[in-house]
Design an enzyme around this catalytic site. Structure first.
Site, mmCIF file in Angstrom:
data_model
loop_
_atom_site.group_PDB
_atom_site.id
_atom_site.type_symbol
_atom_site.label_atom_id
_atom_site.label_comp_id
_atom_site.label_asym_id
_atom_site.label_seq_id
_atom_site.Cartn_x
_atom_site.Cartn_y
_atom_site.Cartn_z
ATOM 1 N N GLY A 180 2.482 -11.877 2.868
ATOM 2 C CA GLY A 180 3.728 -12.214 3.533
ATOM 3 C C GLY A 180 4.840 -11.202 3.373
ATOM 4 O O GLY A 180 5.985 -11.472 3.760
ATOM 5 N N SER A 201 0.793 -1.233 0.000
ATOM 6 C CA SER A 201 0.000 0.000 0.000
ATOM 7 C C SER A 201 0.821 1.278 0.000
ATOM 8 O O SER A 201 0.251 2.365 -0.139
ATOM 9 C CB SER A 201 -0.956 0.002 1.190
ATOM 10 O OG SER A 201 -2.014 -0.903 0.969
ATOM 11 N N GLY A 214 2.814 -0.770 3.975
ATOM 12 C CA GLY A 214 2.210 -1.650 2.991
ATOM 13 C C GLY A 214 2.349 -3.106 3.383
ATOM 14 O O GLY A 214 3.406 -3.521 3.882
ATOM 15 N N HIS A 262 3.859 6.025 5.108
ATOM 16 C CA HIS A 262 2.876 5.034 4.685
ATOM 17 C C HIS A 262 3.471 3.653 4.877
ATOM 18 O O HIS A 262 4.694 3.484 4.850
ATOM 19 C CB HIS A 262 2.454 5.217 3.230
ATOM 20 C CG HIS A 262 1.024 4.836 2.977
ATOM 21 N ND1 HIS A 262 0.579 3.523 3.009
ATOM 22 C CD2 HIS A 262 -0.070 5.593 2.728
ATOM 23 C CE1 HIS A 262 -0.728 3.501 2.781
ATOM 24 N NE2 HIS A 262 -1.158 4.734 2.609
#
Length: 439
Positions: free
Chosen positions: A290, A57, A286, A284
Site C-alpha cells: 500500500g 525497491s 518502489g 528507481h
C-alpha cells in the site's frame, strides 16, 4: 509549479485518491519540501515533511551502492561470481550457481525466479537463512539473456555485503551510507521507524493495509523507510564523490528493458536508465504493502526528486507529479504513458494466448474483442495481500499491448517477445514471464 507545490500536491492527492504524500526535491542549489494529506486514514495524523514512508525497491539503489563501495575497496568486481563470495550459495540450476555474477544480480539479468518473499524471522541471520532457501529457486530465464526484475537477487546481494563487511545488512547500510551522509531519518526496522511519524499503506477501497511492512529478510531489496529529503541527499551524493569515487559507473547500460515504455529504456547497475529530451535520467521506484515511492536524478541539471504516497492510484499520481514538476524545473517532458492508438491495430493474437507463469503469479491470456484478456492470479506468500486482477489489452503494434485495471486511470504496457532460443515471454511490470502452456 515549484513555488505553489504545497497547494498543487494537495490537489493531486485528492485527484488520485492518495491519502497522503511527502515530496522533496533539490534544484539549483536549494532543497524544497512539501507534504499533504494524512499518514493513516484511521488516525487522521497529518503528513509532515519529516514523516517516514516505505521507499520499497528504491532500497535496491542503496544496496547496489554498498556493493560498489566494496568494489572500490578492491573486495570484489561486478564480474566476480557470487559463488566466490558466498561459497554456500546455490540455486536449482548448477551452472547458474557457478556462473552468476554480481553484475547479473544488480542488473536483474540472473534469471533467478525473483519474487520469493520468505519470512525467515526477525533475527540478524534472516538474510543468511533466506539465501540458504534460494537453493530451490528455478530459472525464470537463462542466465544473462534478458531482463526480469529480481528481488531475490538483491537479497543475495545484501548477503554479500554482510559477508564482506562482517555486519548485518542494516548495520552495514548505516556505516557505509547513512552515517557518512548524516541521514537522520532513514531506518529499516519498525522499532526505529516508530520513533518518527510513519506512514501506513492503504489497499483497495482506501482501508489501512492489514500488515504494515514486509518481512525483515526482504531488507536489501526493499525495507528502507525514509523521509524524501534523505533520499534526495542520497541522490545528490551520486552526483559527486561524497560516497563513490566513480558513481557514474552505475549509470552504464547493462541490459535493454524489453518493455521500454514502463520505467525506462535500460537497466544500469541498480539504477533504471532513460533519456528525456536528450538528457540522461536515472531513477528507481518502489512498492510495498500500500505504499509507493518514485526517485529521479537528472545528472546534467543536478535536479533530484523523491515523492512518496500511501495508497490510491499511486502510480498515476507520482507520474503526474513528475510530469508537472520536471516541466517547471528543467523544461523536461516526462514520457507520457503509452495509450491505445487512435486507429485500431490488427494483430493475430492467437500466437500470444496461453498460460504464463513465474514465482508469485500465473497469467492466462485469451482472445478478446480488439485484443487479449489477461487474468492474473497471485500466488505465494503475498497472495492474500495482492488479490488477482484482470484487464483487456489492445495492441499498439505487433508485440506491444496496453490495458488498465478497472478503476485505475493508469495504462499498463506489456511486450510479447522471444528469447534468442525462440522461447516465448511476456514482459509486464518489468518482469519477464515465460509461456508455460499454449491455449
Amino acid at each position: 509549479m515549484a513555488g505553489a507545490m504545497g497547494h498543487r500536491l494537495a490537489e493531486l492527492i485528492a485527484e488520485y485518491e492518495v491519502p497522503g504524500s511527502n515530496l522533496a526535491y533539490w534544484h539549483q542549489g536549494e532543497l524544497h519540501e512539501y507534504a499533504a494529506g494524512v499518514l493513516n486514514t484511521s488516525t487522521g495524523v497529518e503528513v509532515t515533511t519529516d514523516s517516514l514512508f516505505q521507499i520499497g525497491s528504491v532500497t535496491k539503489v542503496w544496496t547496489a551502492t554498498q556493493l560498489m563501495l566494496l568494489a572500490e575497496q578492491g573486495l570484489l568486481t561486478l564480474d566476480t561470481p557470487v559463488k566466490q563470495l558466498l561459497p554456500e550459495f546455490e540455486v536449482a540450476d548448477p551452472e547458474v550457481t557457478e556462473q552468476v555474477t554480481v553484475r547479473h544480480l544488480l542488473s536483474h539479468t540472473s534469471g533467478i525466479d525473483g519474487d520469493l518473499f520468505l519470512d525467515t524471522g526477525r533475527g540478524d541471520d534472516c538474510v543468511e537463512k533466506y539465501v540458504a532457501a534460494c537453493a530451490d529457486l528455478e530459472q525464470n530465464h537463462p542466465l544473462g539473456v534478458t531482463q526480469s526484475y529480481c528481488n531475490s537477487g538483491f537479497i543475495i546481494a545484501g548477503r554479500i555485503v554482510e559477508r564482506l563487511t562482517g555486519k548485518v545488512w542494516d548495520q552495514a547500510l548505516r556505516e557505509q551510507i547513512l552515517e557518512p551522509l548524516g541521514l537522520t531519518h532513514t531506518w529499516t526496522l519498525p522499532e526505529d521507524v516508530l520513533r518518527f511519524r510513519a506512514a501506513t499503506g492503504h489497499v483497495e477501497g482506501g482501508a489501512p493495509a492489514p500488515i504494515w511492512g514486509l518481512m525483515r529478510s526482504a531488507g536489501p531489496a526493499g525495507l528502507i523507510c525514509a523521509r524524501p529529503a534523505d533520499v534526495v541527499a542520497f541522490g545528490r551524493a551520486h552526483l559527486g564523490t561524497e560516497l563513490l569515487k566513480q558513481p557514474e559507473a552505475m549509470w552504464e547500460p547493462q541490459v535493454a528493458i524489453p518493455d521500454p515504455h514502463a520505467l525506462g529504456s535500460h537497466w544500469g547497475v541498480g539504477w533504471i536508465l532513460d533519456t528525456w529530451d536528450g538528457k540522461r535520467v536515472i531513477s528507481h521506484g518502489g512498492n510495498t504493502i500500500g505504499q509507493h515511492t518514485m526517485f529521479w536524478v537528472v545528472p546534467e541539471t543536478g535536479t533530484v526528486v523523491c515523492v512518496t504516497s500511501n495508497g490510491g492510484h499511486s502510480g498515476a499520481f507520482t507520474h503526474a507529479v513528475a510530469t508537472e514538476l520536471f516541466a517547471e524545473l528543467d523544461g523536461l517532458t516526462v514520457p507520457p504513458r503509452l495509450t491505445p492508438p487512435a486507429e485500431p491495430v490488427e494483430v493475430d493474437v492467437t500466437r500470444y494466448t496461453g498460460v504464463y507463469e513465474r514465482v508469485g503469479v500465473t497469467m492466462t491470456i485469451t482472445e478478446a474483442e480488439g485484443g487479449v484478456k489477461l487474468v492474473a492470479e497471485s500466488t505465494g506468500a503475498l497472495a492474500e495481500l495482492s488479490p488477482g486482477w484482470e484487464m483487456t489489452m489492445v495492441p499498439v503494434d505487433e508485440t506491444t499491448f496496453v490495458g488498465r485495471r478497472e478503476g485505475d486511470p493508469q495504462w499498463l504496457s506489456g511486450v510479447f517477445y522471444q528469447l534468442p532460443d525462440g522461447a516465448p515471454y511476456l514482459h509486464l511490470g518489468v518482469r519477464a514471464t515465460p509461456k508455460k502452456e499454449t491455449a
